[in-house]
Design a protein around this motif. Structure first.
Motif, PDB file in Angstrom:
ATOM      1  N   SER A  95      14.487   2.824  21.330  1.00 38.91           N
ATOM      2  CA  SER A  95      13.374   3.763  21.444  1.00 38.91           C
ATOM      3  C   SER A  95      12.710   3.992  20.092  1.00 38.91           C
ATOM      4  CB  SER A  95      13.865   5.127  21.941  1.00 38.91           C
ATOM      5  OG  SER A  95      14.480   5.035  23.183  1.00 38.91           O
ATOM      6  N   LEU A  96      11.403   4.193  20.140  1.00 38.87           N
ATOM      7  CA  LEU A  96      10.670   4.692  18.988  1.00 38.87           C
ATOM      8  C   LEU A  96      11.025   6.167  18.853  1.00 38.87           C
ATOM      9  CD1 LEU A  96       8.368   4.500  16.849  1.00 38.87           C
ATOM     10  CD2 LEU A  96       6.822   5.209  18.689  1.00 38.87           C
ATOM     11  N   VAL A  97      11.224   6.650  17.615  1.00 39.43           N
ATOM     12  CA  VAL A  97      11.580   8.048  17.382  1.00 39.43           C
ATOM     13  C   VAL A  97      10.540   8.683  16.476  1.00 39.43           C
ATOM     14  CG1 VAL A  97      13.314   9.630  16.466  1.00 39.43           C
ATOM     15  CG2 VAL A  97      14.028   7.501  17.526  1.00 39.43           C
ATOM     16  N   VAL A  98      10.053   9.850  16.869  1.00 40.08           N
ATOM     17  CA  VAL A  98       9.174  10.668  16.031  1.00 40.08           C
ATOM     18  C   VAL A  98       9.911  11.988  15.818  1.00 40.08           C
ATOM     19  CG1 VAL A  98       6.947  11.826  15.859  1.00 40.08           C
ATOM     20  CG2 VAL A  98       7.108   9.596  16.978  1.00 40.08           C
ATOM     21  N   ALA A  99      10.081  12.385  14.537  1.00 33.18           N
ATOM     22  CA  ALA A  99      10.902  13.555  14.235  1.00 33.18           C
ATOM     23  C   ALA A  99      10.202  14.512  13.271  1.00 33.18           C
ATOM     24  CB  ALA A  99      12.239  13.110  13.651  1.00 33.18           C
ATOM     25  N   PRO A 100       9.500  15.528  13.797  1.00 28.17           N
ATOM     26  CA  PRO A 100       8.966  16.568  12.903  1.00 28.17           C
ATOM     27  C   PRO A 100      10.109  17.465  12.424  1.00 28.17           C
ATOM     28  CG  PRO A 100       8.470  17.101  15.181  1.00 28.17           C
ATOM     29  CD  PRO A 100       9.143  15.750  15.187  1.00 28.17           C
ATOM     30  N   LEU A 101       9.969  18.016  11.215  1.00 25.15           N
ATOM     31  CA  LEU A 101      11.016  18.865  10.672  1.00 25.15           C
ATOM     32  C   LEU A 101      10.420  19.961   9.814  1.00 25.15           C
ATOM     33  CD1 LEU A 101      11.586  18.032   7.393  1.00 25.15           C
ATOM     34  CD2 LEU A 101      12.237  15.946   8.563  1.00 25.15           C
ATOM     35  N   VAL A 102      11.146  21.054   9.728  1.00 19.83           N
ATOM     36  CA  VAL A 102      10.788  22.159   8.848  1.00 19.83           C
ATOM     37  C   VAL A 102      12.100  22.786   8.400  1.00 19.83           C
ATOM     38  CG1 VAL A 102      10.547  23.813  10.739  1.00 19.83           C
ATOM     39  CG2 VAL A 102       9.404  24.243   8.580  1.00 19.83           C
ATOM     40  N   GLY A 103      12.196  23.132   7.118  1.00 22.48           N
ATOM     41  CA  GLY A 103      13.464  23.651   6.643  1.00 22.48           C
ATOM     42  C   GLY A 103      13.321  24.547   5.432  1.00 22.48           C
ATOM     43  N   LEU A 104      14.449  25.098   5.025  1.00 24.07           N
ATOM     44  CA  LEU A 104      14.501  25.992   3.890  1.00 24.07           C
ATOM     45  C   LEU A 104      15.677  25.587   3.014  1.00 24.07           C
ATOM     46  CD1 LEU A 104      13.285  28.539   2.577  1.00 24.07           C
ATOM     47  CD2 LEU A 104      14.930  29.869   3.933  1.00 24.07           C
ATOM     48  N   GLU A 105      15.423  25.509   1.707  1.00 21.85           N
ATOM     49  CA  GLU A 105      16.460  25.144   0.743  1.00 21.85           C
ATOM     50  C   GLU A 105      16.542  26.222  -0.330  1.00 21.85           C
ATOM     51  OE1 GLU A 105      17.500  21.455  -2.315  1.00 21.85           O
ATOM     52  OE2 GLU A 105      15.562  21.524  -1.289  1.00 21.85           O
ATOM     53  N   TRP A 106      17.767  26.526  -0.757  1.00 22.85           N
ATOM     54  CA  TRP A 106      17.991  27.471  -1.836  1.00 22.85           C
ATOM     55  C   TRP A 106      18.596  26.715  -3.005  1.00 22.85           C
ATOM     56  CZ3 TRP A 106      22.963  30.424  -2.724  1.00 22.85           C
ATOM     57  CH2 TRP A 106      22.840  31.282  -3.806  1.00 22.85           C
ATOM     58  N   GLN A 107      17.884  26.711  -4.129  1.00 18.23           N
ATOM     59  CA  GLN A 107      18.368  26.078  -5.360  1.00 18.23           C
ATOM     60  C   GLN A 107      19.265  27.110  -6.034  1.00 18.23           C
ATOM     61  OE1 GLN A 107      17.653  22.883  -6.263  1.00 18.23           O
ATOM     62  NE2 GLN A 107      19.054  23.073  -7.966  1.00 18.23           N
ATOM     63  N   ALA A 108      20.583  26.993  -5.834  1.00 22.35           N
ATOM     64  CA  ALA A 108      21.538  28.012  -6.267  1.00 22.35           C
ATOM     65  C   ALA A 108      21.761  28.043  -7.780  1.00 22.35           C
ATOM     66  CB  ALA A 108      22.874  27.796  -5.559  1.00 22.35           C
ATOM     67  N   GLY A 109      21.447  27.009  -8.475  1.00 26.89           N
ATOM     68  CA  GLY A 109      21.636  26.935  -9.924  1.00 26.89           C
ATOM     69  C   GLY A 109      20.933  25.704 -10.452  1.00 26.89           C
ATOM     70  N   ASP A 110      21.325  25.266 -11.637  1.00 27.86           N
ATOM     71  CA  ASP A 110      20.694  24.083 -12.222  1.00 27.86           C
ATOM     72  C   ASP A 110      20.971  22.815 -11.422  1.00 27.86           C
ATOM     73  OD1 ASP A 110      19.552  25.484 -14.236  1.00 27.86           O
ATOM     74  OD2 ASP A 110      21.057  24.970 -15.743  1.00 27.86           O
ATOM     75  N   HIS A 111      22.115  22.764 -10.762  1.00 29.16           N
ATOM     76  CA  HIS A 111      22.515  21.520 -10.093  1.00 29.16           C
ATOM     77  C   HIS A 111      22.790  21.666  -8.592  1.00 29.16           C
ATOM     78  CE1 HIS A 111      22.881  19.442 -13.926  1.00 29.16           C
ATOM     79  NE2 HIS A 111      23.520  20.498 -14.399  1.00 29.16           N
ATOM     80  N   TRP A 112      23.100  22.860  -8.091  1.00 32.87           N
ATOM     81  CA  TRP A 112      23.539  23.049  -6.713  1.00 32.87           C
ATOM     82  C   TRP A 112      22.421  23.564  -5.815  1.00 32.87           C
ATOM     83  CZ3 TRP A 112      28.114  21.206  -5.327  1.00 32.87           C
ATOM     84  CH2 TRP A 112      29.055  20.978  -6.314  1.00 32.87           C
ATOM     85  N   SER A 113      22.434  23.097  -4.568  1.00 30.96           N
ATOM     86  CA  SER A 113      21.483  23.617  -3.583  1.00 30.96           C
ATOM     87  C   SER A 113      22.118  23.591  -2.194  1.00 30.96           C
ATOM     88  CB  SER A 113      20.190  22.801  -3.581  1.00 30.96           C
ATOM     89  OG  SER A 113      20.437  21.496  -3.126  1.00 30.96           O
ATOM     90  N   VAL A 114      21.595  24.454  -1.317  1.00 30.38           N
ATOM     91  CA  VAL A 114      22.002  24.513   0.078  1.00 30.38           C
ATOM     92  C   VAL A 114      20.731  24.467   0.911  1.00 30.38           C
ATOM     93  CG1 VAL A 114      23.156  25.887   1.853  1.00 30.38           C
ATOM     94  CG2 VAL A 114      24.010  25.928  -0.494  1.00 30.38           C
ATOM     95  N   ALA A 115      20.718  23.631   1.949  1.00 34.23           N
ATOM     96  CA  ALA A 115      19.513  23.486   2.767  1.00 34.23           C
ATOM     97  C   ALA A 115      19.850  23.483   4.255  1.00 34.23           C
ATOM     98  CB  ALA A 115      18.775  22.203   2.405  1.00 34.23           C
ATOM     99  N   VAL A 116      18.942  24.023   5.042  1.00 26.32           N
ATOM    100  CA  VAL A 116      18.978  23.949   6.506  1.00 26.32           C
ATOM    101  C   VAL A 116      17.631  23.359   6.910  1.00 26.32           C
ATOM    102  CG1 VAL A 116      19.143  25.231   8.654  1.00 26.32           C
ATOM    103  CG2 VAL A 116      20.470  25.962   6.673  1.00 26.32           C
ATOM    104  N   THR A 117      17.673  22.208   7.589  1.00 27.42           N
ATOM    105  CA  THR A 117      16.433  21.508   7.934  1.00 27.42           C
ATOM    106  C   THR A 117      16.440  21.101   9.409  1.00 27.42           C
ATOM    107  OG1 THR A 117      16.510  20.624   5.687  1.00 27.42           O
ATOM    108  CG2 THR A 117      14.851  19.710   7.141  1.00 27.42           C
ATOM    109  N   PRO A 118      16.141  22.025  10.318  1.00 27.04           N
ATOM    110  CA  PRO A 118      16.102  21.687  11.745  1.00 27.04           C
ATOM    111  C   PRO A 118      15.023  20.648  12.045  1.00 27.04           C
ATOM    112  CG  PRO A 118      15.984  24.069  11.416  1.00 27.04           C
ATOM    113  CD  PRO A 118      15.829  23.427  10.079  1.00 27.04           C
ATOM    114  N   ARG A 119      15.304  19.815  13.018  1.00 28.03           N
ATOM    115  CA  ARG A 119      14.364  18.768  13.409  1.00 28.03           C
ATOM    116  C   ARG A 119      14.470  18.511  14.908  1.00 28.03           C
ATOM    117  NH1 ARG A 119      15.609  14.258   9.852  1.00 28.03           N
ATOM    118  NH2 ARG A 119      14.623  12.833  11.282  1.00 28.03           N
TER     119      ARG A 119
END
Length: 145
Positions: A95-119
């Motif tokens: 199957s051809l797949v089309v996947a729109p997405l929207v998400g939020l990421e938190w840059q916790a420091g200089d190197h670390w991040s946490v993200a939730v990206t529902p699609r």
């Protein structure tokens, strides 16, 4: 730019009631099958923000779904379920797949991040379906100067 690959390990499912008609007649029972899926997508994202980052984007790609170990089980007598022995063939779908997405990421420091990206992955093949995925990711970034 994004690139995504995915693999869904085989899992066994039952569908009931299912009627299958063959040259030998018509049979009704529960269909047992093992299903797995894999594929790849590519696309793009718009990212806005520094500490809190909003992601909006879309990906397009291909999905391969495999159905194996198909067996129609006679469940008329609940105490003695047994196979009809129809010898159903394995099958697969692309199957051809089309996947729109929207998400939020938190840059916790200089190197670390946490993200939730529902699609929502919309499969555009013979059997149209929508798959909702909510990945949560923990990221570590390093920099080379």
């Amino acid at each position: 730019m994004t690139a995504t690959g995915f693999y869904e390990a085989p899992a066994t499912y039952y569908h009931s009631p299912v009627r299958i008609t063959t040259e030998a007649g018509s049979f009704e029972g529960s269909l047992r099958q093992t299903t797995s899926r894999w594929g790849a997508l590519a696309g793009g994202r718009w990212v806005h923000g520094l500490v809190w980052r909003v992601h909006v984007g879309a990906e397009v790609g291909w999905s391969h779904q495999a159905f194996s170990n198909l067996d129609l089980v006679n469940v008329a007598d609940k105490s003695n379920p047994h196979s009809f022995g129809l010898g159903l063939k394995d099958t697969s779908r692309d199957s051809l797949v089309v996947a729109p997405l929207v998400g939020l990421e938190w840059q916790a420091g200089d190197h670390w991040s946490v993200a939730v990206t529902p699609r929502a992955e919309m499969l555009m093949g013979a059997d149209r379906q929508v798959v909702f995925i909510v990945p949560v990711s923990l990221g570590y970034e390093w920099f080379v100067f």
